[in-house]
Design a protein around this motif. Sequence first.
Motif, PDB file in Angstrom:
ATOM      1  N   ASN A   1     -12.875   2.871   4.612  1.00  0.00           N
ATOM      2  CA  ASN A   1     -12.349   4.154   5.059  1.00  0.00           C
ATOM      3  C   ASN A   1     -13.443   5.046   5.637  1.00  0.00           C
ATOM      4  OD1 ASN A   1      -9.767   3.451   4.253  1.00  0.00           O
ATOM      5  ND2 ASN A   1      -9.988   4.375   2.228  1.00  0.00           N
TER       6      ASN A   1
ATOM      7  N   ASP B   1      -9.848  11.921  -3.111  1.00  0.00           N
ATOM      8  CA  ASP B   1      -8.626  11.171  -2.861  1.00  0.00           C
ATOM      9  C   ASP B   1      -7.508  12.175  -2.617  1.00  0.00           C
ATOM     10  OD1 ASP B   1      -7.503  12.011  -5.354  1.00  0.00           O
ATOM     11  OD2 ASP B   1      -8.213  10.223  -6.377  1.00  0.00           O
TER      12      ASP B   1
ATOM     13  N   ILE C   1      -5.152  -3.637  -3.259  1.00  0.00           N
ATOM     14  CA  ILE C   1      -6.167  -2.668  -2.865  1.00  0.00           C
ATOM     15  C   ILE C   1      -6.825  -3.212  -1.606  1.00  0.00           C
ATOM     16  CG2 ILE C   1      -8.265  -1.463  -3.543  1.00  0.00           C
ATOM     17  CD1 ILE C   1      -7.365  -1.935  -6.473  1.00  0.00           C
TER      18      ILE C   1
ATOM     19  N   ASP D   1     -10.258   2.202  -0.489  1.00  0.00           N
ATOM     20  CA  ASP D   1      -9.340   3.137  -1.138  1.00  0.00           C
ATOM     21  C   ASP D   1      -9.759   3.499  -2.554  1.00  0.00           C
ATOM     22  OD1 ASP D   1      -6.332   1.760   0.393  1.00  0.00           O
ATOM     23  OD2 ASP D   1      -7.658   3.393   1.028  1.00  0.00           O
ATOM     24  N   LYS D   2     -10.527   2.610  -3.210  1.00  0.00           N
ATOM     25  CA  LYS D   2     -10.731   2.810  -4.645  1.00  0.00           C
ATOM     26  C   LYS D   2     -12.188   2.832  -5.083  1.00  0.00           C
ATOM     27  CE  LYS D   2      -6.398   2.762  -5.925  1.00  0.00           C
ATOM     28  NZ  LYS D   2      -5.719   3.879  -6.527  1.00  0.00           N
TER      29      LYS D   2
ATOM     30  N   ASN E   1     -10.079   9.279   0.628  1.00  0.00           N
ATOM     31  CA  ASN E   1     -10.055   9.557   2.062  1.00  0.00           C
ATOM     32  C   ASN E   1     -11.396  10.053   2.581  1.00  0.00           C
ATOM     33  OD1 ASN E   1     -10.086  12.488   1.451  1.00  0.00           O
ATOM     34  ND2 ASN E   1      -7.938  12.177   0.888  1.00  0.00           N
TER      35      ASN E   1
ATOM     36  N   ASN F   1       1.307   5.067   0.208  1.00  0.00           N
ATOM     37  CA  ASN F   1       0.561   6.152   0.800  1.00  0.00           C
ATOM     38  C   ASN F   1       1.147   7.476   0.326  1.00  0.00           C
ATOM     39  OD1 ASN F   1      -0.585   8.021   2.568  1.00  0.00           O
ATOM     40  ND2 ASN F   1      -0.872   6.457   4.133  1.00  0.00           N
TER      41      ASN F   1
ATOM     42  N   TYR G   1      -5.832   7.653  -6.767  1.00  0.00           N
ATOM     43  CA  TYR G   1      -5.189   7.676  -5.458  1.00  0.00           C
ATOM     44  C   TYR G   1      -6.193   7.222  -4.400  1.00  0.00           C
ATOM     45  CZ  TYR G   1      -1.819  10.110  -8.246  1.00  0.00           C
ATOM     46  OH  TYR G   1      -0.932  10.415  -9.228  1.00  0.00           O
ATOM     47  N   HIS G   2      -5.754   7.140  -3.178  1.00  0.00           N
ATOM     48  CA  HIS G   2      -6.587   6.567  -2.131  1.00  0.00           C
ATOM     49  C   HIS G   2      -7.698   7.504  -1.710  1.00  0.00           C
ATOM     50  CE1 HIS G   2      -3.201   3.623  -0.726  1.00  0.00           C
ATOM     51  NE2 HIS G   2      -3.636   3.391  -1.941  1.00  0.00           N
TER      52      HIS G   2
ATOM     53  N   GLU H   1       0.845  -1.187   0.000  1.00  0.00           N
ATOM     54  CA  GLU H   1       0.000   0.000   0.000  1.00  0.00           C
ATOM     55  C   GLU H   1       0.878   1.233   0.000  1.00  0.00           C
ATOM     56  OE1 GLU H   1      -2.153   0.491   3.576  1.00  0.00           O
ATOM     57  OE2 GLU H   1      -2.564   2.585   3.095  1.00  0.00           O
TER      58      GLU H   1
END
Lengths: 269, 453
Positions: B103, B202, B98, B122-123, B187, A56, B184-185, A54
């Motif tokens: 989240n 993200d 992934i 995350d996705k 949030n 970040n 990207y992740h 992962e």
Amino acid sequence: MAASSIPLGKGVKRKRHEDDGGQAAAEYTPQTFHCGTLLDISLLKLHQNCVLAERNLHRSVLIANTLRRLQAEIRWENGRNTMPSEMPLQPPEQLTSGANQLEPLSKMGEEITDLNNNIAKAPPPSLIEAPFCLLSGNDSSLSSAISTILQDLDYVEDLSTPLGQAPPEDDHLLPLKPVSPDPRPEPRSLDSIFTAFEIADSDDFLIDGSLDAIFEDIDTSMYDVPQAFPAGACPTIQPNKASRGIHSAKPHNSRTDFELENLMDLLVG
Amino acid sequence: MAGVGVVGGSGGANDLQWCFSQVKGALDEDVAEADIISTVEFNYSGDLLATGDKGGRVVIFQREQESKNRPHHKGEYNVYSTFQSHEPEFDYLKSLEIEEKINKIRWLPQQNAAHFLLSTNDKTIKLWKISERDKRAEGYNLKEEDGRYRNPVRITTLRVPVLKPMDLMVEASPRRIFANAHTYHINSISVNSDNETYLSADDLRINLWHLEITDRSFNIVDIKPANMEELTEVITAAECHPHQCNVFAYSSSKGTIRLCDMRAGALCDKHSKFFEEPEDPSSRSFFSEIISSISDVKFSHNGRYMMTRDYLSVKVWDVNMETRPLETYQVHEYLRSKLCSLYENDCIFDKFECCWNGSDSAIMTGSYNNFFRMFDRNTKRDITLEASRESSKPRAILKPRKVCTGGKRRKDEISVDSLDFNKKILHTAWHPKENIIAVAATNNLYIFQDKVN
């Protein structure tokens, strides 16, 4: 701030110990040692972040920014110690000790990115204007080490429009940053941390002569185009260089094979 | 709730005291990674409480109706539905795992008998419908009662199936899957007040979705620079304004908040308001930027204020004043001298959330050692409480905790060096109408409620 790491408790009672009350900022050696320790820690963290499944981005950006400050601090210390008679240097940052209250770098100088085109701030002088920047071998190797570690942090994005994305409206293309000439004396500094790792850029390695030798006996006639190009060179490098940095539609009909090949090399190699 | 102090203190007839109500989760010392709670959220009425965990599961608790037998005992929360929201995936092209970790969960306002919530990893964001079934059809013509198909040749008569009552069954079904829009992740997700759209953020982009449309989204913020080497700032949280459906806010890793108006343009890269507090030069250190990174941003219920959480403090901003926050509350200032160690062991990157109470008169956030802090904005009093098994007796009043920073340590105090940094409270939630709070402590969910003196 104590240089040694304080192991943090896991609920075990321990005796309270007196704090140093912070180290004197004027003392050079402990501060450099502290910088060195922080540098090691930060580089290790960055490396771990890239190795971890992962990745970040938030964490990496914060660590990279800390590294920039550390590097600027080290540069300033180097400059101060080797050229004491030069013009007064603007110390980029100072560890807090409570003793000295230095003239703070203007907040303006900390913004490097023109985020949202609203914050037009000058880059910090310690990083860009480097007349006093004495790059020891350690510093430049640090920069390239950071660059290498962080190079593949950028995710390779689909060049075709992804399924979930609406095509952007004409009057609101993604903000373009003109590719400005690099004013910095060093070829590759900490600022190239997040070098774009687009597929287009990875064509560069095909120009490398040593790699040409490897592929000499491979028949590349299927890639030949009417224009004459040096053997091994990507025929479409020139138009791609001009379009580098622009995210809108790129011509990828003739480059699909190269893309796939490069991608496979990256995945396997 | 106006006029009543929500933060317990010594003395004062109106002071609140918090007492233990329930704890959910296993009691084992060995905590499975998958059981770690990663998000907590009450729905709009407060009758439902959802948690998401690292294993991709969502557990929804429902508040029992208050029974006449125990009038002083507020309704308990019991498990209503459990389902696997996200599964781990592997992106083969980028060679990345992934995570299935949830989240964020955000409830949609209820419009019919069913409940809807958005959950995201995350996705991928998913819209779930949670509905009750308490009747089933009996007397099918083509199927036996056990489900086997009957031989059609043998069917000589037809009948109309009859609905018969059955034991209540709660079903969760995925109604929409919003995928492939974030490189990207993710949030944050936030449902808009128009009840038709929501935003997802993200690290570098914010997208606006319509709840009915899954194959496209509008990109409304993009801070990805053309040259990634210029990247120094990422988006850390985003939220829609509670009443103005055209306004949203997002925070950054540099401690700034931007308020944007979607009416201004399709791409909201130009903010309407920019909130930033000038840095205090006397406290600058190598870690100044990291600790200024905002981990959560929440509008107040009335929409007049915003609250931001950075590593050491919580700040309340007036949406009309950009120059500095209205109020600043120190959560654990005693950690400022430990930043180097906290950087080394990664605790400095912990993302604490914060929440408002229903009347916007109090705020709550978590800390280490399973401590959580509440601040009363009116009385300016604050309290530190602990979510622990030791104080988990029914209706036991929580004792205020105190961290000793120097000098003589009193009997009930705990010294900074004895704090357990593995026990962190990152996720808390406050009931929208009553003084009931949910606190996630690793794999346990604690529910506390008030006991007015």
